[in-house]
Design an enzyme around this catalytic site. Sequence first.
Site, PDB file in Angstrom:
ATOM      1  N   TRP A  22      15.620  36.619  10.807  1.00 41.44           N
ATOM      2  CA  TRP A  22      15.633  36.545  12.297  1.00 41.44           C
ATOM      3  C   TRP A  22      14.092  35.779  12.687  1.00 41.44           C
ATOM      4  O   TRP A  22      13.862  35.425  13.844  1.00 41.44           O
ATOM      5  CB  TRP A  22      15.771  37.868  13.005  1.00 41.44           C
ATOM      6  N   GLU A  35      17.624  42.483  16.937  1.00 40.72           N
ATOM      7  CA  GLU A  35      16.939  43.634  17.536  1.00 40.72           C
ATOM      8  C   GLU A  35      17.922  44.883  17.576  1.00 40.72           C
ATOM      9  O   GLU A  35      17.360  46.063  17.509  1.00 40.72           O
ATOM     10  CB  GLU A  35      16.485  43.342  18.923  1.00 40.72           C
ATOM     11  N   THR A  41      17.750  51.430  12.190  1.00 40.85           N
ATOM     12  CA  THR A  41      18.233  50.903  10.732  1.00 40.85           C
ATOM     13  C   THR A  41      17.140  50.285   9.967  1.00 40.85           C
ATOM     14  O   THR A  41      16.589  49.543  10.800  1.00 40.85           O
ATOM     15  CB  THR A  41      19.637  50.079  11.211  1.00 40.85           C
ATOM     16  N   LEU A  78      27.181  50.434   9.574  1.00 40.23           N
ATOM     17  CA  LEU A  78      25.862  50.156  10.189  1.00 40.23           C
ATOM     18  C   LEU A  78      25.457  51.302  10.959  1.00 40.23           C
ATOM     19  O   LEU A  78      24.473  51.907  11.574  1.00 40.23           O
ATOM     20  CB  LEU A  78      25.805  49.031  11.281  1.00 40.23           C
ATOM     21  N   TYR A  80      26.267  53.883  14.679  1.00 40.95           N
ATOM     22  CA  TYR A  80      25.749  53.858  15.896  1.00 40.95           C
ATOM     23  C   TYR A  80      26.640  52.564  16.584  1.00 40.95           C
ATOM     24  O   TYR A  80      26.184  51.594  17.094  1.00 40.95           O
ATOM     25  CB  TYR A  80      24.586  53.612  16.213  1.00 40.95           C
ATOM     26  N   TYR A 118      12.848  47.788  25.764  1.00 42.60           N
ATOM     27  CA  TYR A 118      12.298  47.084  24.403  1.00 42.60           C
ATOM     28  C   TYR A 118      12.737  45.919  23.970  1.00 42.60           C
ATOM     29  O   TYR A 118      12.069  44.823  23.824  1.00 42.60           O
ATOM     30  CB  TYR A 118      12.295  48.407  23.341  1.00 42.60           C
ATOM     31  N   ASP A 136       7.442  50.362  21.384  1.00 44.83           N
ATOM     32  CA  ASP A 136       8.433  51.789  20.980  1.00 44.83           C
ATOM     33  C   ASP A 136       7.305  52.644  20.220  1.00 44.83           C
ATOM     34  O   ASP A 136       6.224  52.510  20.278  1.00 44.83           O
ATOM     35  CB  ASP A 136       9.473  50.896  19.798  1.00 44.83           C
ATOM     36  N   CYS A 190       0.162  50.783   9.548  1.00 46.24           N
ATOM     37  CA  CYS A 190      -0.312  51.768  10.377  1.00 46.24           C
ATOM     38  C   CYS A 190       1.083  52.769  10.443  1.00 46.24           C
ATOM     39  O   CYS A 190       1.652  52.852  11.203  1.00 46.24           O
ATOM     40  CB  CYS A 190      -0.725  51.564  11.803  1.00 46.24           C
ATOM     41  N   CYS A 197      -5.158  52.111   5.809  1.00 46.93           N
ATOM     42  CA  CYS A 197      -6.212  51.901   6.525  1.00 46.93           C
ATOM     43  C   CYS A 197      -7.141  50.959   5.762  1.00 46.93           C
ATOM     44  O   CYS A 197      -7.763  49.774   6.363  1.00 46.93           O
ATOM     45  CB  CYS A 197      -7.074  53.013   7.143  1.00 46.93           C
ATOM     46  N   CYS A 200      -6.217  47.289   6.501  1.00 49.81           N
ATOM     47  CA  CYS A 200      -5.914  46.838   7.872  1.00 49.81           C
ATOM     48  C   CYS A 200      -6.565  46.191   8.519  1.00 49.81           C
ATOM     49  O   CYS A 200      -7.819  46.296   8.410  1.00 49.81           O
ATOM     50  CB  CYS A 200      -5.769  48.445   8.682  1.00 49.81           C
ATOM     51  N   CYS A 206     -10.824  50.056  14.909  1.00 48.80           N
ATOM     52  CA  CYS A 206      -9.877  51.539  15.147  1.00 48.80           C
ATOM     53  C   CYS A 206     -10.712  52.568  15.533  1.00 48.80           C
ATOM     54  O   CYS A 206     -11.505  53.330  14.483  1.00 48.80           O
ATOM     55  CB  CYS A 206      -9.201  51.355  13.816  1.00 48.80           C
TER      56      CYS A 206
HETATM   57 FE1  SF4 Z   1      -3.924  52.199  11.805  1.00 48.91          FE
HETATM   58 FE2  SF4 Z   1      -6.282  52.103  12.539  1.00 48.91          FE
HETATM   59 FE3  SF4 Z   1      -5.857  52.632  10.024  1.00 48.91          FE
HETATM   60 FE4  SF4 Z   1      -5.332  50.296  11.003  1.00 48.91          FE
HETATM   61  S1  SF4 Z   1      -7.289  51.443  10.460  1.00 48.91           S
HETATM   62  S2  SF4 Z   1      -3.869  51.493   9.717  1.00 48.91           S
HETATM   63  S3  SF4 Z   1      -4.788  50.766  13.156  1.00 48.91           S
HETATM   64  S4  SF4 Z   1      -5.133  53.837  11.725  1.00 48.91           S
END
Ligand code: SF4
Length: 346
Positions: A22, A35, A41, A78, A80, A118, A136, A190, A197, A200, A206
């Site tokens: 998609w 969506e 799912t 699927l 629902y 959403y 969400d 996350c 982290c 990330c 953060c």
């Molecule tokens: Fe989530 Fe912050 Fe960790 Fe990034 S650094 S994964 S935003 S908790």
Amino acid sequence: MEKTWQLALLNWYRENKRDLPWRKTRDPYAIWVSEIMLQQTRVDTVIPYYERFLALFPDIQALSGAPIENVYKAWEGLGYYSRARNLQRGAQTVLERFDGAMPREAALLQKIPGIGEYTAGAISSIAFDQPACAVDGNVMRVGARLYADEQDIALPATKKYWQKEALGWIPQGQAGDFNQSLMELGALVCLPRGAKCPDCPVRQWCRAFETGQVEALPVKSAKAKPKVECYRVLALVDEKERVLFCRRPEDGLLGGLWLLPMLARGEDVESYIASLGLTALERLPLGRARHVFTHLVWEMEGELIYVRGGGSLPQGGAWVEKGGWQALALPGAQAKLVRALEEALC
Ligand code: SF4
């Protein structure tokens, strides 16, 4: 406002995004289908369903005009199922009210059955790059951690708060990719538990990471326990080895799908059989099954009953030739009992 973490996230997304079917289209209908399928799912489960569904119903016209049985059949497994029913109703609404063209604005998209806040935000931003947010649990988790925010994400007011915030995060003209980058970060990095982290792309901004609160956030109050309902599920087999199935009314849980008859606790099996003009010849246990819906659990005890006679049918009932039920849209809720029935009859 300088959107530093937002741009870092966008760049990361463009380099690392998963190759999902998609994401190869800007067709709002296809994005809508994806969506809806992705609600509750997993992505891996959705991919083959998405591809098959679009091959069968490639556009709004095709879905609108299809027999609902075919739509359920394509959805089978699927879960629902009301999502499938609403998707078709939604397609019919687009034809009737919007001349077959999906509206671009999230507020108008929400007038279509089955499209909530959403989904409207996701379609509007991904298909049309309109500045709409799609918030969400994943997005609230990322927001709560980035800003070390302790509001309870189970509360509607908190969702409203993050919707307003998320709208302000969108880099101009890049709503589609940005919203998807937030979703991707929540899905891959996350994570609710065990956030990655070190990998990330927005770690340097953060606050939860900085203050050691990653595992403590987001704050989420416990949900109420799901209600448990107990049923006796009857596989009534007549002298021609036909089995009685009942189609559920269109509206409500598993609407329009076929199930073996179910009696609630306290209802008497013999009286039910007699009410159909049948006599039980032999009763055998068929095993137990449990099915968990969002707010409800069904505890089912199956029974295989050979019967003779016949007269009246229950509402939505039909005698189905042995194996013929494979062509019906059967929900996963009774799959285990139907399998046990097939083994017992072969
Ligand atoms: Fe989530 Fe912050 Fe960790 Fe990034 S650094 S994964 S935003 S908790």
